[in-house]
Design a protein around this motif. Structure first.
Motif, PDB file in Angstrom:
ATOM      1  N   TRP A   1      38.249 -37.399 -31.220  1.00 37.87           N
ATOM      2  CA  TRP A   1      36.970 -37.285 -30.507  1.00 37.87           C
ATOM      3  C   TRP A   1      37.085 -35.781 -29.990  1.00 37.87           C
ATOM      4  CZ3 TRP A   1      36.737 -36.792 -25.075  1.00 37.87           C
ATOM      5  CH2 TRP A   1      35.359 -36.708 -24.636  1.00 37.87           C
ATOM      6  N   ALA A   2      38.145 -35.572 -29.254  1.00 35.85           N
ATOM      7  CA  ALA A   2      38.329 -34.202 -28.537  1.00 35.85           C
ATOM      8  C   ALA A   2      37.910 -33.065 -29.618  1.00 35.85           C
ATOM      9  CB  ALA A   2      39.774 -34.018 -27.918  1.00 35.85           C
TER      10      ALA A   2
ATOM     11  N   GLN B   1      36.224 -32.797 -32.056  1.00 37.22           N
ATOM     12  CA  GLN B   1      34.677 -32.687 -32.381  1.00 37.22           C
ATOM     13  C   GLN B   1      33.738 -32.332 -31.377  1.00 37.22           C
ATOM     14  OE1 GLN B   1      35.467 -32.163 -35.098  1.00 37.22           O
ATOM     15  NE2 GLN B   1      34.410 -33.627 -36.502  1.00 37.22           N
ATOM     16  N   THR B   2      34.165 -32.847 -29.836  1.00 38.21           N
ATOM     17  CA  THR B   2      33.473 -32.463 -28.776  1.00 38.21           C
ATOM     18  C   THR B   2      33.722 -30.835 -28.491  1.00 38.21           C
ATOM     19  OG1 THR B   2      33.910 -34.730 -27.842  1.00 38.21           O
ATOM     20  CG2 THR B   2      33.398 -32.879 -26.335  1.00 38.21           C
TER      21      THR B   2
ATOM     22  N   THR C   1      31.393 -28.970 -30.675  1.00 38.54           N
ATOM     23  CA  THR C   1      29.980 -29.249 -30.091  1.00 38.54           C
ATOM     24  C   THR C   1      29.843 -28.273 -29.085  1.00 38.54           C
ATOM     25  OG1 THR C   1      30.112 -31.714 -30.715  1.00 38.54           O
ATOM     26  CG2 THR C   1      28.272 -30.775 -29.153  1.00 38.54           C
TER      27      THR C   1
ATOM     28  N   THR D   1      26.337 -33.285 -30.903  1.00 46.92           N
ATOM     29  CA  THR D   1      26.257 -33.945 -29.765  1.00 46.92           C
ATOM     30  C   THR D   1      26.195 -35.323 -30.160  1.00 46.92           C
ATOM     31  OG1 THR D   1      25.404 -32.109 -28.719  1.00 46.92           O
ATOM     32  CG2 THR D   1      24.957 -34.195 -27.457  1.00 46.92           C
TER      33      THR D   1
ATOM     34  N   VAL E   1      29.411 -37.181 -31.214  1.00 45.58           N
ATOM     35  CA  VAL E   1      30.501 -37.523 -30.343  1.00 45.58           C
ATOM     36  C   VAL E   1      29.957 -38.242 -29.202  1.00 45.58           C
ATOM     37  CG1 VAL E   1      31.590 -35.206 -30.664  1.00 45.58           C
ATOM     38  CG2 VAL E   1      29.954 -35.445 -28.688  1.00 45.58           C
ATOM     39  N   THR E   2      28.904 -38.303 -28.762  1.00 54.46           N
ATOM     40  CA  THR E   2      28.255 -39.186 -27.676  1.00 54.46           C
ATOM     41  C   THR E   2      28.501 -40.751 -28.368  1.00 54.46           C
ATOM     42  OG1 THR E   2      26.870 -37.466 -26.996  1.00 54.46           O
ATOM     43  CG2 THR E   2      26.665 -39.780 -26.264  1.00 54.46           C
TER      44      THR E   2
ATOM     45  N   LEU F   1      32.212 -42.008 -28.415  1.00 46.35           N
ATOM     46  CA  LEU F   1      32.538 -42.494 -27.144  1.00 46.35           C
ATOM     47  C   LEU F   1      32.026 -43.621 -26.610  1.00 46.35           C
ATOM     48  CD1 LEU F   1      34.454 -41.182 -24.925  1.00 46.35           C
ATOM     49  CD2 LEU F   1      32.401 -40.329 -23.929  1.00 46.35           C
TER      50      LEU F   1
ATOM     51  N   SER G   1      20.084 -33.003 -24.319  1.00 49.60           N
ATOM     52  CA  SER G   1      20.618 -31.809 -24.252  1.00 49.60           C
ATOM     53  C   SER G   1      20.019 -30.559 -24.945  1.00 49.60           C
ATOM     54  CB  SER G   1      22.010 -32.142 -25.060  1.00 49.60           C
ATOM     55  OG  SER G   1      22.942 -33.054 -24.557  1.00 49.60           O
TER      56      SER G   1
END
Length: 473
Positions: free
Chosen positions: A386-387, A389-390, A393, A421, A424-425, A428, A453
């Motif tokens: 996750w980190a 791909q964030t 982004t 966006t 990853v959202t 999460l 966004s």
């Protein structure tokens, strides 16, 4: 087999066609002096040949991502190939190109400063913390992965190999970039490509049927959802935020901007090809996703690598293939720690020319890394996904902001930034490491956040005068 070669052709075509479009939109300038020439310090700013830099960049960004990620992604079936191809051409390679070329334009700046220049001070501070945390996670993942492979090969304890790899990381992190990385890594990069091609060739020669289950439906044996998990799982094989921490290192060594497309966009296409090969091996070596999943359950991706390599290339060839896979994460792990050292040094304004000052940052950094390495590997990998791909982004949004400020076509960065966006959202919101919501709710949240966004970004950077007028009124 036709599907595989079609994907290869698309990736190569993407480099020559879309890569050239991206390069022209950015406006690389062969007459512009680069940081390698202007700021040469003999440690981190060192001019090297473009071919050597390409191989180093490929090795730096590769890691376990284009092998372990696509092997896990193979469980979803051939649909994973679509993401590898499209993600590499339109997202990952664009991301890598801008993180490298903007670093050159900002005198070799690391990714937090690049983001800060384009998205503002708040994002800069966020990225300083976030990128260092990610780099620590990368370094640790890329210690444990190869340590387990080496333990399987040698019979020695995994902890011993962890200690050996950490010791090497420390040495490579503090030495000038041309002493180990510049001399040995180009050779390793060539071996990496050779072994990947060797494995896929052996698959063809030995008569394996490519993609036994040709279907674009989700074939995952555990019925895990394609969205958003596949886009996080494959990670480095299509787009990776980790690359944005590596590109500035080679940006400090590039002699001329005209080589930017080859080094930054090209290396990501090379990684996409490696990911394509390993996804194909995962889908074709085993009869079905259930068979692949059984091996993964028994020993994880490392056992799959060993199983495929020794069967296709024999004991000796398999050994070299496995060693090639071991080299990948090790040569990315050390540069992860090196990047973390440089980001911290820039924040604290500590010159890295003197060895003592490099040690001042490296020693506590490695102590923290060693402590984190005692955690569960599976948990670390999930947070890393996750980190990673964030970070990608945020970097794409920074590239889009730069293009708008320069009056250039921003959609090449804005579209993948909006899509990522949402990815990853949603992840999460859905994943256990996040909020654990149901998939439908998570998807709605992801789409809404992505749209908001996009609107916020456009109002701030594309139509700032309208926003100012509304504030005045």
């Amino acid at each position: 087999m036709l599907i595989f070669f079609a994907c290869v052709a698309l990736l190569i075509g993407g480099y020559f066609i879309y890569g050239k479009i991206v390069d022209r939109i950015f406006g690389s300038d062969p007459n512009r002096i680069t940081p390698a020439k202007e700021l040469n310090d003999g440690v981190d700013f060192v001019e090297m040949s473009p071919k050597k830099i390409f191989l180093i960049q490929l090795l730096n960004i590769a890691g376990l991502g284009p092998i372990f990620g696509p092997i896990l992604g193979a469980l979803y079936g051939p649909i994973a190939l679509i993401w590898i191809v499209i993600g590499t051409i339109f997202a990952g390679a664009v991301h890598d190109y801008f993180s490298g070329m903007l670093s050159i334009r900002y005198k070799g700046a690391s990714i937090p400063d690049i983001v800060g220049e384009n998205l503002g001070f708040g994002f800069k501070q966020f990225m300083r913390v976030f990128s260092v945390v990610l780099l620590l996670l990368v370094g640790i993942v890329f210690v444990l992965g190869p340590a387990k492979l080496l333990a399987n090969l040698s019979g020695a304890n995994t902890a011993l190999w962890v200690a050996v790899i950490f010791a090497y990381y420390f040495i490579a992190t503090i030495l000038p970039i041309d002493k180990i990385i510049g001399k040995v890594y180009p050779l390793f990069g060539a071996i990496l490509l050779f072994m990947a091609v060797g494995l896929i060739t052996a698959l063809m020669v030995k008569g394996y049927h490519f993609y036994p289950e040709v279907s674009l439906t989700n074939l995952h044996p555990k019925h895990l959802p394609l969205w958003p998990l596949m886009f996080i799982t494959i990670a480095c094989g299509a787009i990776s935020g980790f690359h944005s921490t590596q590109s500035p290192m080679m940006a400090r060594c590039l002699p001329n901007e005209k080589y930017g497309r080859m080094v930054f966009y090209g290396a990501m296409v090379g990684e996409g090809l490696i990911a394509l090969i390993w996804a194909t091996l995962g889908m074709s070596f085993y009869n079905n996703p259930e068979a692949l999943n059984a091996v993964l359950a028994k020993g994880g991706p490392a056992l799959v690598v060993k199983d495929i390599s020794t069967t296709l290339l024999g004991a000796v060839g398999g050994l070299f293939a496995i060693l090639g896979v071991v080299v990948l994460p090790i040569t990315s792990g050390d540069t992860a720690f090196r990047s973390a050292r440089l980001i911290i040094a820039e924040f604290l304004k500590i010159s890295q020319k003197e060895g003592v000052k490099r040690l001042l940052i490296a020693v506590p950094l490695f102590i923290v890394g060693f402590i984190i390495s005692k955690s569960n590997f599976g948990v670390i990998w999930r947070y890393f996904g996750w980190a990673n791909q964030t970070l990608a982004t945020v970097t794409l949004w920074a590239a889009a902001a730069y293009l708008i400020k320069e009056g250039k076509l921003h959609w090449i960065a804005t579209i993948p930034a909006t899509f990522m966006t949402a990815v990853v959202t949603t992840y999460l919101a859905y994943a256990k490491i996040g909020f654990g919501l149901n998939l439908n709710t998570s998807t709605i949240i992801g789409i809404v956040v992505a749209i908001l966004s996009f609107i916020t970004f456009m109002m701030k950077f594309r139509f700032p005068k309208i926003v100012e007028a509304e504030n005045v009124s």
